[in-house]
Design a protein around this motif. Structure first.
Motif, mmCIF file in Angstrom:
data_model
loop_
_atom_site.group_PDB
_atom_site.id
_atom_site.type_symbol
_atom_site.label_atom_id
_atom_site.label_comp_id
_atom_site.label_asym_id
_atom_site.label_seq_id
_atom_site.Cartn_x
_atom_site.Cartn_y
_atom_site.Cartn_z
ATOM 1 N N GLN A 106 11.777 9.215 0.231
ATOM 2 C CA GLN A 106 11.535 7.916 0.863
ATOM 3 C C GLN A 106 10.066 7.512 0.728
ATOM 4 O OE1 GLN A 106 12.927 8.741 4.808
ATOM 5 N NE2 GLN A 106 15.055 8.200 4.334
ATOM 6 N N ILE A 107 9.179 8.479 0.869
ATOM 7 C CA ILE A 107 7.745 8.200 0.709
ATOM 8 C C ILE A 107 7.459 7.762 -0.725
ATOM 9 C CG2 ILE A 107 5.436 9.240 0.662
ATOM 10 C CD1 ILE A 107 6.386 11.039 3.017
ATOM 11 N N GLU A 108 8.002 8.492 -1.703
ATOM 12 C CA GLU A 108 7.769 8.161 -3.111
ATOM 13 C C GLU A 108 8.285 6.773 -3.465
ATOM 14 O OE1 GLU A 108 9.263 11.175 -5.728
ATOM 15 O OE2 GLU A 108 7.670 12.582 -5.201
ATOM 16 N N LEU A 134 -5.326 9.405 -3.815
ATOM 17 C CA LEU A 134 -4.154 8.584 -3.513
ATOM 18 C C LEU A 134 -4.523 7.168 -3.078
ATOM 19 C CD1 LEU A 134 -1.899 11.166 -1.652
ATOM 20 C CD2 LEU A 134 -1.607 10.271 -3.969
ATOM 21 N N PHE A 135 -5.752 6.990 -2.606
ATOM 22 C CA PHE A 135 -6.175 5.697 -2.084
ATOM 23 C C PHE A 135 -7.127 4.941 -3.008
ATOM 24 C CE2 PHE A 135 -4.779 8.118 1.565
ATOM 25 C CZ PHE A 135 -4.059 7.183 2.291
ATOM 26 N N GLU A 136 -7.469 5.525 -4.162
ATOM 27 C CA GLU A 136 -8.414 4.895 -5.082
ATOM 28 C C GLU A 136 -7.935 3.524 -5.535
ATOM 29 O OE1 GLU A 136 -10.656 8.459 -7.509
ATOM 30 O OE2 GLU A 136 -8.810 7.661 -8.327
ATOM 31 N N ASN A 137 -8.848 2.575 -5.545
ATOM 32 C CA ASN A 137 -8.616 1.230 -6.100
ATOM 33 C C ASN A 137 -7.430 0.500 -5.494
ATOM 34 O OD1 ASN A 137 -10.781 1.543 -7.940
ATOM 35 N ND2 ASN A 137 -9.451 2.687 -9.302
ATOM 36 N N SER A 153 1.357 13.369 7.019
ATOM 37 C CA SER A 153 2.305 13.686 5.947
ATOM 38 C C SER A 153 1.670 13.484 4.580
ATOM 39 C CB SER A 153 3.560 12.818 6.066
ATOM 40 O OG SER A 153 4.268 13.120 7.237
ATOM 41 N N ILE A 154 0.907 12.416 4.432
ATOM 42 C CA ILE A 154 0.234 12.158 3.157
ATOM 43 C C ILE A 154 -0.775 13.261 2.859
ATOM 44 C CG2 ILE A 154 -1.306 10.555 1.937
ATOM 45 C CD1 ILE A 154 0.155 8.273 3.452
ATOM 46 N N LEU A 155 -1.480 13.720 3.891
ATOM 47 C CA LEU A 155 -2.434 14.816 3.722
ATOM 48 C C LEU A 155 -1.718 16.104 3.329
ATOM 49 C CD1 LEU A 155 -5.310 15.909 3.885
ATOM 50 C CD2 LEU A 155 -4.955 16.266 6.335
ATOM 51 N N LYS A 156 -0.576 16.387 3.942
ATOM 52 C CA LYS A 156 0.202 17.582 3.582
ATOM 53 C C LYS A 156 0.615 17.538 2.108
ATOM 54 C CE LYS A 156 2.528 18.995 7.841
ATOM 55 N NZ LYS A 156 3.865 19.155 8.434
ATOM 56 N N ILE A 169 0.844 -1.206 0.000
ATOM 57 C CA ILE A 169 0.000 0.000 0.000
ATOM 58 C C ILE A 169 0.874 1.249 0.000
ATOM 59 C CG2 ILE A 169 -1.706 1.325 1.325
ATOM 60 C CD1 ILE A 169 -2.859 -1.421 2.207
ATOM 61 N N TYR A 170 1.916 1.249 0.832
ATOM 62 C CA TYR A 170 2.835 2.393 0.853
ATOM 63 C C TYR A 170 3.544 2.567 -0.486
ATOM 64 C CZ TYR A 170 2.318 3.313 5.849
ATOM 65 O OH TYR A 170 1.825 3.661 7.079
ATOM 66 N N ASN A 171 3.893 1.461 -1.139
ATOM 67 C CA ASN A 171 4.528 1.549 -2.462
ATOM 68 C C ASN A 171 3.589 2.175 -3.486
ATOM 69 O OD1 ASN A 171 7.124 0.515 -1.997
ATOM 70 N ND2 ASN A 171 6.399 -1.586 -2.130
ATOM 71 N N ILE A 172 2.339 1.744 -3.486
ATOM 72 C CA ILE A 172 1.356 2.276 -4.433
ATOM 73 C C ILE A 172 1.144 3.768 -4.195
ATOM 74 C CG2 ILE A 172 -1.084 2.214 -5.110
ATOM 75 C CD1 ILE A 172 -0.956 -0.852 -4.515
ATOM 76 N N ILE A 173 0.952 4.153 -2.943
ATOM 77 C CA ILE A 173 0.739 5.572 -2.626
ATOM 78 C C ILE A 173 1.963 6.390 -3.019
ATOM 79 C CG2 ILE A 173 0.430 7.225 -0.732
ATOM 80 C CD1 ILE A 173 -1.387 5.059 0.581
ATOM 81 N N GLY A 174 3.143 5.874 -2.741
ATOM 82 C CA GLY A 174 4.379 6.573 -3.103
ATOM 83 C C GLY A 174 4.494 6.795 -4.604
ATOM 84 N N LYS A 175 4.156 5.762 -5.391
ATOM 85 C CA LYS A 175 4.201 5.901 -6.849
ATOM 86 C C LYS A 175 3.201 6.942 -7.323
ATOM 87 C CE LYS A 175 5.688 1.198 -7.911
ATOM 88 N NZ LYS A 175 5.277 -0.102 -8.452
ATOM 89 N N ARG A 176 2.036 6.948 -6.717
ATOM 90 C CA ARG A 176 1.021 7.930 -7.115
ATOM 91 C C ARG A 176 1.466 9.348 -6.777
ATOM 92 N NH1 ARG A 176 -4.689 4.856 -5.699
ATOM 93 N NH2 ARG A 176 -4.370 3.200 -7.220
ATOM 94 N N ILE A 177 2.069 9.509 -5.623
ATOM 95 C CA ILE A 177 2.570 10.837 -5.256
ATOM 96 C C ILE A 177 3.606 11.286 -6.273
ATOM 97 C CG2 ILE A 177 3.982 12.088 -3.569
ATOM 98 C CD1 ILE A 177 2.456 10.457 -1.378
#
Length: 117
Positions: free
Chosen positions: A42-44, A69-72, A54-57, A7-15
């Motif tokens: 690191q997040i990305e 960022l959380f879709e699908n 941090s994700i909200l910021k 999940i963190y990897n997916i969110i990081g890629k989307r960011i």
């Protein structure tokens, strides 16, 4: 079921994808989100377990709804469609112009298939 690291990897890629679409460097986005550039990197890369704060910021700095960022990401295990998820991730990484071109191409392929049947 997806692991938390996935999940963190997916969110990081989307960011990263949205940052690139907006034309920000990591340093510019980090400054706008009031985060350290190394932390944003690191997040990305999915290396950091970013807090929701941090994700909200980051989402606010990108002027995008947090839910994008959380879709699908999380799906019912009985209905996991990895091909759809992979397509979503690939298309999501494209520019808006490229996305429209891909949609048109997919429509043409579907029409062609109907014509051949």
């Amino acid at each position: 079921m997806l692991e938390l690291d996935e999940i963190y990897n997916i969110i990081g890629k989307r960011i990263r994808n949205y940052r690139r679409k907006t034309g920000y460097s990591q340093e510019e986005l980090a400054e706008k989100a009031e985060l350290f550039p190394t932390y944003l990197g690191q997040i990305e890369r999915g290396e950091s377990k970013a807090s929701l704060r941090s994700i909200l910021k980051i989402a606010n700095a990108l002027e995008m709804p947090l839910e994008v960022l959380f879709e699908n990401i999380i799906q019912n295990e009985e209905h996991i469609d990895t091909m759809s998820s992979e397509c979503y991730e690939l298309i999501d990484s494209l520019t808006l112009k490229e996305q429209k071109a891909m949609i048109n191409l997919i429509k043409e392929i579907i029409e062609y298939r109907k014509f051949k049947e």
